[in-house]
Enzyme design. Structure first.
Site, PDB file in Angstrom:
ATOM      1  N   LYS A   1     -26.909 -74.781  40.277  1.00  0.00           N
ATOM      2  CA  LYS A   1     -26.450 -74.506  38.916  1.00  0.00           C
ATOM      3  C   LYS A   1     -24.928 -74.583  38.914  1.00  0.00           C
ATOM      4  O   LYS A   1     -24.244 -73.784  39.562  1.00  0.00           O
ATOM      5  CB  LYS A   1     -26.905 -73.130  38.447  1.00  0.00           C
ATOM      6  CG  LYS A   1     -26.400 -72.803  37.033  1.00  0.00           C
ATOM      7  CD  LYS A   1     -26.599 -71.349  36.680  1.00  0.00           C
ATOM      8  CE  LYS A   1     -25.833 -71.015  35.410  1.00  0.00           C
ATOM      9  NZ  LYS A   1     -25.853 -69.563  35.106  1.00  0.00           N
TER      10      LYS A   1
ATOM     11  N   ALA B   1     -27.425 -67.540  29.163  1.00  0.00           N
ATOM     12  CA  ALA B   1     -26.409 -66.559  28.783  1.00  0.00           C
ATOM     13  C   ALA B   1     -26.599 -66.054  27.361  1.00  0.00           C
ATOM     14  O   ALA B   1     -26.863 -66.824  26.436  1.00  0.00           O
ATOM     15  CB  ALA B   1     -24.999 -67.107  28.940  1.00  0.00           C
TER      16      ALA B   1
ATOM     17  N   THR C   1     -28.269 -60.264  33.099  1.00  0.00           N
ATOM     18  CA  THR C   1     -27.835 -58.958  32.615  1.00  0.00           C
ATOM     19  C   THR C   1     -28.882 -58.276  31.747  1.00  0.00           C
ATOM     20  O   THR C   1     -29.064 -57.054  31.817  1.00  0.00           O
ATOM     21  CB  THR C   1     -26.517 -59.092  31.833  1.00  0.00           C
ATOM     22  OG1 THR C   1     -25.570 -59.799  32.623  1.00  0.00           O
ATOM     23  CG2 THR C   1     -25.935 -57.728  31.492  1.00  0.00           C
TER      24      THR C   1
END
Length: 270
Positions: free
Chosen positions: A101, A188, A211
């Site tokens: 990535k 994201a 996250t």
């Protein structure tokens, strides 16, 4: 269900890709990854030990490459040269593993991608035989350029890394999807299960997150929720939603063959 995610020459059943940072320890990392059902696990080479620091806990001890597909990433890199150097190191540590990535950041405040440096790094990595999955802006033109370079997947951000704001610009994601011939994976900004489902309903091939799971009050339970959301969103996309009808209602039950009201009911005052 015969619905395989193909990235380059590789095939996967799960469309949820998950990160390994920000958990309280490696045991929780392992538990969350397993609950997510993810097969692709992304690793920040600059922040996670996968063998480059002998004597320290090694992520590969709890997430062995024999069970999971490692996706080393260049998180924390701000130039093309740094990103290329980091991913070359990852290839050595993982015995020639080429799936990577690419992530080249613009600044530490927003972690927004630096697209000129990203394009430069992508050209070098593809030329060197890497299979590049690339974090990018939600610009449909930049996504086309990355695909033309030879990236095996484009990964536009939904919103800023770690923000949990969800998909702020679904229209741009749709523009990317209309042109792309490689998988488009939202990367994201996902905050909760509904964000993941929306990405999949748009037609994205998958969702990458870290996250949203790692910083949840219960990371393992959230990982399970994200698994279900990605699966549900994908099924809804494949099923094809009903058309939206602005200012137009339609009865959900049949309108023929129903019991007619009595004469008294038809003539009764309201």
């Amino acid at each position: 269900m015969n619905d395989i995610l193909r990235i380059g020459n590789r095939e996967f059943r799960s469309r949820l890709l998950i990160g390994t940072g920000k958990y309280k320890d490696l045991a929780q990392t392992r538990a969350a990854v397993e609950a997510s059902g993810a097969e692709i696990v992304t690793v920040a080479i600059r922040r996670t030990n996968i063998g480059q620091t002998p004597g320290e806990p090694n992520l590969l001890d709890v997430l062995p490459p024999s069970k999971f597909t490692m996706l080393p990433n260049s998180a924390g890199c701000y130039t093309a040269d740094d990103a290329v150097r980091t991913l070359r190191l990852a290839r050595e540590l993982l015995d020639g593993h080429t799936l990577t990535k690419l992530e080249v950041l613009g600044d530490p405040a927003t972690l927004y991608p630096n697209m000129p440096e990203t394009l430069k790094a992508a050209e070098t990595l593809v030329r060197e035989g890497f299979e590049v999955m690339v974090y990018c802006s939600d610009d449909p033109i930049q996504a086309q350029v990355l695909e033309s370079i030879g990236c095996v997947a484009v990964m536009p951000l939904a919103s800023l890394i770690g923000s949990g704001m969800g998909i702020l610009n679904p229209w741009n994601i749709q523009l990317i999807l209309e042109k792309a011939k490689v998988p488009v994976i939202v990367d994201a900004g996902v905050g909760t299960a509904s964000d993941a489902a929306i990405a999949m309903e748009l037609g994205c091939a998958g969702v990458l997150m870290n996250t949203a799971v790692a910083q949840a009050a219960d990371p393992v339970l959230m990982a399970s929720a994200m698994r279900k959301a990605v699966e549900a969103g994908r099924e809804a996309y494949r099923a094809g939603r009903m058309p939206k009808k602005l200012y137009s209602a339609a009865a959900s039950s049949p309108t023929t063959g129903v019991i007619a009201p009595s004469k008294a009911a038809r003539t009764r005052e309201p």
